[in-house]
Write a protein that holds these residues in place. Structure first.
Motif, PDB file in Angstrom:
ATOM      1  N   LYS A  42       1.882   6.569  -7.124  1.00  0.00           N
ATOM      2  CA  LYS A  42       0.916   7.588  -7.526  1.00  0.00           C
ATOM      3  C   LYS A  42       1.555   8.972  -7.529  1.00  0.00           C
ATOM      4  CE  LYS A  42      -3.351   5.288  -6.071  1.00  0.00           C
ATOM      5  NZ  LYS A  42      -4.467   5.322  -5.122  1.00  0.00           N
ATOM      6  N   VAL A  43       2.400   9.241  -6.550  1.00  0.00           N
ATOM      7  CA  VAL A  43       3.098  10.526  -6.475  1.00  0.00           C
ATOM      8  C   VAL A  43       4.047  10.670  -7.663  1.00  0.00           C
ATOM      9  CG1 VAL A  43       4.765  11.891  -5.154  1.00  0.00           C
ATOM     10  CG2 VAL A  43       2.888  10.746  -3.976  1.00  0.00           C
ATOM     11  N   ASN A  65       0.838  -1.203   0.000  1.00  0.00           N
ATOM     12  CA  ASN A  65       0.000   0.000   0.000  1.00  0.00           C
ATOM     13  C   ASN A  65       0.876   1.258   0.000  1.00  0.00           C
ATOM     14  OD1 ASN A  65      -2.503   1.359   0.048  1.00  0.00           O
ATOM     15  ND2 ASN A  65      -2.336   1.634   2.246  1.00  0.00           N
ATOM     16  N   ARG A  66       1.958   1.237   0.754  1.00  0.00           N
ATOM     17  CA  ARG A  66       2.892   2.366   0.787  1.00  0.00           C
ATOM     18  C   ARG A  66       3.530   2.574  -0.588  1.00  0.00           C
ATOM     19  NH1 ARG A  66       7.962   3.275   0.795  1.00  0.00           N
ATOM     20  NH2 ARG A  66       8.609   1.127   0.978  1.00  0.00           N
ATOM     21  N   LYS A  67       3.899   1.480  -1.245  1.00  0.00           N
ATOM     22  CA  LYS A  67       4.513   1.568  -2.577  1.00  0.00           C
ATOM     23  C   LYS A  67       3.517   2.089  -3.608  1.00  0.00           C
ATOM     24  CE  LYS A  67       8.119  -1.895  -2.030  1.00  0.00           C
ATOM     25  NZ  LYS A  67       8.679  -3.164  -2.508  1.00  0.00           N
ATOM     26  N   ILE A  68       2.255   1.710  -3.472  1.00  0.00           N
ATOM     27  CA  ILE A  68       1.213   2.195  -4.380  1.00  0.00           C
ATOM     28  C   ILE A  68       1.076   3.707  -4.245  1.00  0.00           C
ATOM     29  CG2 ILE A  68      -1.296   2.230  -4.775  1.00  0.00           C
ATOM     30  CD1 ILE A  68      -1.245  -0.826  -4.213  1.00  0.00           C
ATOM     31  N   LYS A  69       1.037   4.199  -3.014  1.00  0.00           N
ATOM     32  CA  LYS A  69       0.945   5.646  -2.782  1.00  0.00           C
ATOM     33  C   LYS A  69       2.159   6.370  -3.363  1.00  0.00           C
ATOM     34  CE  LYS A  69      -1.837   5.332   1.392  1.00  0.00           C
ATOM     35  NZ  LYS A  69      -1.858   5.515   2.847  1.00  0.00           N
ATOM     36  N   GLU A  70       3.324   5.788  -3.170  1.00  0.00           N
ATOM     37  CA  GLU A  70       4.572   6.350  -3.694  1.00  0.00           C
ATOM     38  C   GLU A  70       4.519   6.418  -5.225  1.00  0.00           C
ATOM     39  OE1 GLU A  70       8.684   4.368  -3.312  1.00  0.00           O
ATOM     40  OE2 GLU A  70       8.204   5.125  -1.311  1.00  0.00           O
ATOM     41  N   ASP A 106       2.039  11.431 -10.745  1.00  0.00           N
ATOM     42  CA  ASP A 106       1.545  12.805 -10.688  1.00  0.00           C
ATOM     43  C   ASP A 106       2.660  13.795 -11.015  1.00  0.00           C
ATOM     44  OD1 ASP A 106      -0.645  14.634 -10.145  1.00  0.00           O
ATOM     45  OD2 ASP A 106       0.485  15.210  -8.354  1.00  0.00           O
ATOM     46  N   LYS A 128      -1.584  -2.578  -7.930  1.00  0.00           N
ATOM     47  CA  LYS A 128      -2.992  -2.560  -7.511  1.00  0.00           C
ATOM     48  C   LYS A 128      -3.611  -3.949  -7.639  1.00  0.00           C
ATOM     49  CE  LYS A 128      -4.267   2.247  -8.471  1.00  0.00           C
ATOM     50  NZ  LYS A 128      -5.087   3.104  -9.351  1.00  0.00           N
TER      51      LYS A 128
END
Length: 82
Positions: free
Chosen positions: A31-32, A24-29, A35, A76
């Protein structure tokens, strides 16, 4: 169920939670990263770091963005499969 079996089950559950949190942390990373790449001006240069190295190489922004999106989709899917 024996005490030993309960402990092993608890250890496995804890390990799975830890793996899920890490993914989950890697997914958020990721996404950044996507972006940031999406918001770069057209003339900006993009560099990619070689694995296990401090060496960076100039790369194509479009290819890098596409690659990052594919990696995010894979992460994901892996997260949903857990």
């Amino acid at each position: 169920m024996s005490v030993r079996s309960c402990e092993q089950t608890d250890d496995l559950a804890q390990e799975e939670r830890s793996t899920r949190e890490e993914l989950n942390r890697k997914i958020k990373e990721q996404k950044v990263v996507i972006d940031e790449l999406s918001n770069l001006k057209k003339n900006r240069k993009v560099y990619i770091q070689q694995p296990n190295s401090n060496i960076f190489f100039l790369t194509d922004k479009g290819e890098t963005l596409s690659s990052c999106k594919k990696e995010l989709d894979k992460m994901k899917k892996d997260y949903q499969d857990m």
